[in-house]
Design a protein around this motif. Structure first.
Motif, mmCIF file in Angstrom:
data_model
loop_
_atom_site.group_PDB
_atom_site.id
_atom_site.type_symbol
_atom_site.label_atom_id
_atom_site.label_comp_id
_atom_site.label_asym_id
_atom_site.label_seq_id
_atom_site.Cartn_x
_atom_site.Cartn_y
_atom_site.Cartn_z
ATOM 1 N N GLN A 158 -2.618 5.609 6.960
ATOM 2 C CA GLN A 158 -2.544 4.151 7.199
ATOM 3 C C GLN A 158 -3.610 3.705 8.179
ATOM 4 O OE1 GLN A 158 1.317 2.292 8.126
ATOM 5 N NE2 GLN A 158 2.351 4.019 7.138
ATOM 6 N N ASN A 174 5.462 5.142 1.530
ATOM 7 C CA ASN A 174 5.209 3.702 1.652
ATOM 8 C C ASN A 174 4.943 3.330 3.117
ATOM 9 O OD1 ASN A 174 7.694 3.639 2.911
ATOM 10 N ND2 ASN A 174 8.782 2.827 1.121
ATOM 11 N N GLU A 175 4.867 2.020 3.358
ATOM 12 C CA GLU A 175 4.516 1.587 4.712
ATOM 13 C C GLU A 175 5.628 1.841 5.726
ATOM 14 O OE1 GLU A 175 3.171 -2.381 3.898
ATOM 15 O OE2 GLU A 175 1.129 -1.710 3.476
ATOM 16 N N SER A 203 -6.854 0.512 8.863
ATOM 17 C CA SER A 203 -6.672 -0.568 9.852
ATOM 18 C C SER A 203 -7.959 -0.831 10.637
ATOM 19 C CB SER A 203 -5.546 -0.223 10.808
ATOM 20 O OG SER A 203 -5.904 0.902 11.573
ATOM 21 N N ASN A 233 0.816 -1.203 0.000
ATOM 22 C CA ASN A 233 0.000 0.000 0.000
ATOM 23 C C ASN A 233 0.859 1.265 0.000
ATOM 24 O OD1 ASN A 233 -2.700 -0.845 -0.008
ATOM 25 N ND2 ASN A 233 -2.584 -1.398 2.162
#
Lengths: 286, 286
Positions: free
Chosen positions: A282, A20-21, A286, A2
């Motif tokens: 992010q 990015n992550e 979740s 992701n």
């Protein structure tokens, strides 16, 4: 893997970034803040080319970030021409069709600093053209019915500053009226960058900033206070602020390590906001 | 049916009470605060006769309510003779062998008011011999590394009060130094109860209390602020405080209904603390 989007929406520029992550910046673009329509169009174009799974926006304010409000997602009354009462979230969310988190620029910075300092109870202040603040308690933003306005708290006047009225159009001599960047020029007739470091003015500024930290210490009891913004770029300011804080506290509450308690941001150029936005984006998934 | 215990630990009395699941008081006893040993003995005797499943203590302070601390459960440095650095929690928990929740007296009151007002984002201030405060955000007490000390925040001086130094031994003219009960007599030489309601002194007090509410509004953005304590028992004070608050705010943040925003406690004689303790004791079992 992701990818996540960050929008730092400011009065002069919108900084768009893709991370990015691991919170590494993959690409970014600075979009000048022009008209509302054109700016949104360019933001949407950037993210239509650089696809992400979710976005967090940290915006200049005041904003409505109360999800139950009719005006959720709006920038409210701002002196910035053409940007009062405009919906920042919906046109982006609709065009890109991804989840969007909306908060203040200082909340984004505070969230980034929380991560960078591994500290989930902190306060972030930015002291620049205006003064703003964010409080994080146990990883959550504090703010019952809206975002904080910590810059406008009342402070005690410095003895050498009794005749200065302050520059806040609402409260004259609140914290922002007495300690923001523009107050320096208003007080002395000289721009801050042209004032030598031995001027009494810095000590007056530090006295007010120390009061803000003192009050925040008593009202929130955080683990850490981060001071960002242009006024704090002066090398000598942090030390002055700490000295005044110690005098004000007079050992009432013991701070074990003042250098770990009062700090400037972990990374320069306000990059903590970008990292904060990546993390907030992010979290939406979740 | 479970029963729950409340201990309001004060400098002059310990109020012990037993409540049911509806927060109704079944029985209570006032125990004078004598020596540490004798007071604890009487508290334990009360609860050995009147059995409960769990207890919450709301104590005078400063206290250590940080569960990770060596001194968790202690009353820390207090001017109250014989009560500095004593462990309040362990001797009760050990003797009665039930869960004990430990917090400040103002936190107990705030928790009771949260329930009574159905409002999970509020601030409670008590303005009496000292000034203390509690902040609840989404049903949780705010306070990263310890309990709040909101009474000692800095405030701007009232023009008619420039020559008064304040009574706080640590900070002289902090909020407590300028607006607590003892400041009234120190300023005028007359006890508060003997000062007529048209004295300028009340307006000066109200100006400081309004600043505390103003700062709390900006720093926390709560839904409601409750003002308890002896100074607020003066009928005319609430109106004065609201008037000063409006002047200070100058429409910067819109408060829809000021009478719903700034209030005195829902029940008299500090009974909100008892109800708060019953609820906190219940929560220990959930």
């Amino acid at each position: 893997m992701n990818l996540f989007g960050s929008i730092e929406a400011g009065g002069t520029k919108f900084l768009c970034a893709v991370g990015n992550e691991k919170n590494q910046i993959i690409t970014s673009e600075v979009i000048p803040t022009t008209t509302y329509e054109q700016t949104i169009k360019q933001v949407n174009h950037f993210f239509s080319v650089n696809k992400v799974s979710s976005i967090a926006i940290g915006s200049f304010g005041p904003i409505d970030n109360n999800k139950n409000s009719d005006k959720y997602g709006y920038i409210l009354n701002t002196p910035k021409q053409g940007w009062s009462n405009v919906d920042l979230v919906f046109p982006i969310q609709k065009e890109l069709d991804i989840p969007v988190f909306f908060t203040t620029d200082v909340n984004s910075s505070a969230y980034g600093e929380m991560h960078l300092n591994s500290c989930d109870n902190l306060i972030y202040y930015t002291i620049g053209t205006g003064i703003g603040g964010s409080v994080i308690q146990n990883g959550q933003f504090v703010g019952g019915v809206g975002h904080l306005e910590m810059g406008h708290q009342m402070v005690k006047k410095h003895p050498l500053d009794q005749d200065f009225n302050g520059v806040c159009p609402f409260h004259h001599d609140c914290l922002e009226g007495l300690a923001s960047g523009p107050s320096i020029e208003a007080r002395t007739g000289i721009k801050g960058e042209n004032i030598t470091s031995d001027s009494y003015v810095w000590d007056v500024q530090a006295f007010y900033i120390a009061q803000a930290i003192f009050n925040a210490t008593l009202i929130i009891r955080p683990k850490m206070i981060i001071l960002g913004g242009g006024v704090m770029y002066q090398d000598h300011m942090l030390g002055r602020v700490k000295a005044h804080f110690k005098l004000l506290m007079n050992n009432y509450i013991t701070i074990e390590n003042l250098d770990e308690y009062i700090k400037t941001p972990s990374i320069e150029n306000n990059c903590s906001a970008t990292i904060g936005n990546f993390l907030l984006a992010q979290k939406l998934l979740s």
